[in-house]
Every structure is written in structure tokens, then in C-alpha cells.
Design an enzyme around this catalytic site. Structure first.
Site, PDB file in Angstrom:
ATOM      1  N   SER A   1       3.874  26.583  40.412  1.00 42.15           N
ATOM      2  CA  SER A   1       2.432  26.390  40.230  1.00 42.15           C
ATOM      3  C   SER A   1       2.131  25.206  39.309  1.00 42.15           C
ATOM      4  O   SER A   1       0.973  24.920  39.022  1.00 42.15           O
ATOM      5  CB  SER A   1       1.779  27.656  39.657  1.00 42.15           C
ATOM      6  N   SER A   2       3.168  24.512  38.863  1.00 43.97           N
ATOM      7  CA  SER A   2       2.999  23.403  37.927  1.00 43.97           C
ATOM      8  C   SER A   2       2.866  22.079  38.670  1.00 43.97           C
ATOM      9  O   SER A   2       3.813  21.631  39.328  1.00 43.97           O
ATOM     10  CB  SER A   2       4.210  23.324  36.990  1.00 43.97           C
ATOM     11  N   PRO A   3       1.714  21.408  38.560  1.00 44.81           N
ATOM     12  CA  PRO A   3       1.577  20.114  39.232  1.00 44.81           C
ATOM     13  C   PRO A   3       2.532  19.064  38.674  1.00 44.81           C
ATOM     14  O   PRO A   3       3.050  18.225  39.416  1.00 44.81           O
ATOM     15  CB  PRO A   3       0.112  19.739  38.993  1.00 44.81           C
TER      16      PRO A   3
ATOM     17  N   GLY B   1       5.417  19.794  37.486  1.00 44.38           N
ATOM     18  CA  GLY B   1       6.700  20.196  38.051  1.00 44.38           C
ATOM     19  C   GLY B   1       6.906  19.594  39.432  1.00 44.38           C
ATOM     20  O   GLY B   1       8.012  19.170  39.784  1.00 44.38           O
TER      21      GLY B   1
ATOM     22  N   SER C   1       6.585  23.411  32.180  1.00 43.73           N
ATOM     23  CA  SER C   1       7.149  22.864  33.412  1.00 43.73           C
ATOM     24  C   SER C   1       6.516  21.513  33.701  1.00 43.73           C
ATOM     25  O   SER C   1       5.278  21.406  33.692  1.00 43.73           O
ATOM     26  CB  SER C   1       6.882  23.819  34.582  1.00 43.73           C
TER      27      SER C   1
END
Length: 200
Positions: free
Chosen positions: A12-14, A16, A172
Site C-alpha cells: 500500500s506504500s506508493p 514502496g 516503506s
């Protein structure tokens, strides 16, 4: 062989997503391998007493603007997801199971999931969506479906998250290079300097 780079990420981490697109190329230039570790940011937020970015006053809107700018800087596509953030247990479990069998295919799946979410605005929180994307890559749908629903893979993911927290991982992307922690995709230039010149 030089020590590998540990790469921690949440689906869910952009940031990341951006890191997942470039970290293997950066590492390869310096003769390094990368070990990919899926995590669940919710556990890190709980440990820190923090909340997901959209709920952080001022910073939340800035970050989404910054991600789009960072994607343009890296030459990567990005579309702000309609649903953000999302639970990512199914994606993380699928990655873990596949990574035990084929690391190359697991990274292909990870990037496909990231692109589905952050480029095509497909909500990857549901198991069926993860399975659809995996099947499109030639991964056996029924076998993967059975695997991600087992207690064993759920415990495995929990253990991965616990180890990450014990190593000080709180976001992340998060990288550990020869024991040195780096948080954020904006630390990639520092990582490159570390890899080319050594500790500084």
C-alpha cells in the site's frame, strides 16, 4: 560476494512502488543482490503510535503530491488510487509463498501488483484480485489460493513483520545495507554512494 541489500516494502506504500521498480537495477550496478521482505505498515504504525498518511494533517496531502512528482522524476507512471491505503495481507502472503519457490517470479508478481494499484487504480486488497493478477503471469491460481489461506503462511507473514520491527523497520521502503538503515525512496542516492564508495 558483498552483503545483500534488505528491501522492506508494503504493497500500500506508493514510495514502496517506486523503490520496487528501481532497487534491483541499482543493486546490480554495484554487484549486490537484494532480499525482498513484505511487511504490513499497520503493525509499524501501531508500534509507533502513528496513523496512516491520509489521516496526518498537512503531511497527507503533501505526500500524495510528492509521490506523483517523484514518479515523474524517476520516469515512472503513477495514478493516485481511489482507495488509499488498503490492507495488503493477501498480496504479502502471495509474495512470500511464491518467493520461497521462485524469487524472480515473486518480484514479477510484486511489481505487477504495485502497478495494478498505483498505475491502473485496481484495488489489490481482495484475494481474488491478487489471484487474477498472479494467474495473468502464469502462476497456478488454485495452488496460490490454497497457499495464502493457510495458517502457516499467515504465521510466516507475522514472523516476517516481527523480525522487521526488531530490526528497526518502521516504513516503506526501508533498506538495510551492511547494517546501515535507509528509509525512503529519496535515500536511494545515498545508498548508491554507500555502495560505490563505502560507508560515509
Amino acid at each position: 560476494m558483498p552483503a545483500p541489500i534488505d528491501f522492506y516494502f508494503d504493497f500500500s506504500s506508493p514510495y514502496g512502488y517506486l523503490a520496487a521498480e528501481v532497487i534491483d537495477t541499482i543493486a546490480s550496478k554495484h554487484g549486490r543482490a537484494v532480499i525482498w521482505h513484505p511487511i504490513l505498515l499497520g503493525a509499524a504504525f501501531k508500534a509507533m503510535g502513528a496513523v496512516p498518511l491520509p489521516n496526518v494533517p498537512l503531511k497527507g496531502e503533501y505526500v500524495l503530491r510528492d509521490v506523483a512528482r517523484s514518479a515523474r522524476f524517476l520516469g515512472l507512471p503513477f495514478k493516485r488510487p481511489t482507495h488509499f491505503p488498503i490492507p495488503t495481507q493477501n498480496a504479502a502472503r502471495a509474495f512470500l509463498w511464491l518467493n520461497d519457490r521462485n524469487t524472480t517470479k515473486a518480484r514479477e508478481l510484486a511489481r505487477a501488483l504495485y502497478r495494478a494499484y498505483f498505475v491502473e487504480d485496481i484495488n489489490i486488497s481482495e484475494a481474488d484480485t491478487v489471484l487474477d493478477i498472479a494467474a495473468g503471469l502464469g502462476i497456478a491460481r488454485v495452488e496460490l489460493s490454497d497457499a495464502i489461506s493457510t495458517g502457516a503462511i499467515k504465521e510466516r507473514l507475522k514472523a516476517e513483520v516481527d523480525v522487521a520491527l526488531a530490526r528497526g523497520v518502521f516504513g516503506s521502503p526501508f533498506f538495510i545495507v551492511e547494517g546501515e538503515p535507509f528509509w525512503g525512496v529519496d535515500r536511494l542516492p545515498q545508498i548508491e554512494k554507500w555502495l560505490s564508495e563505502g560507508a560515509f
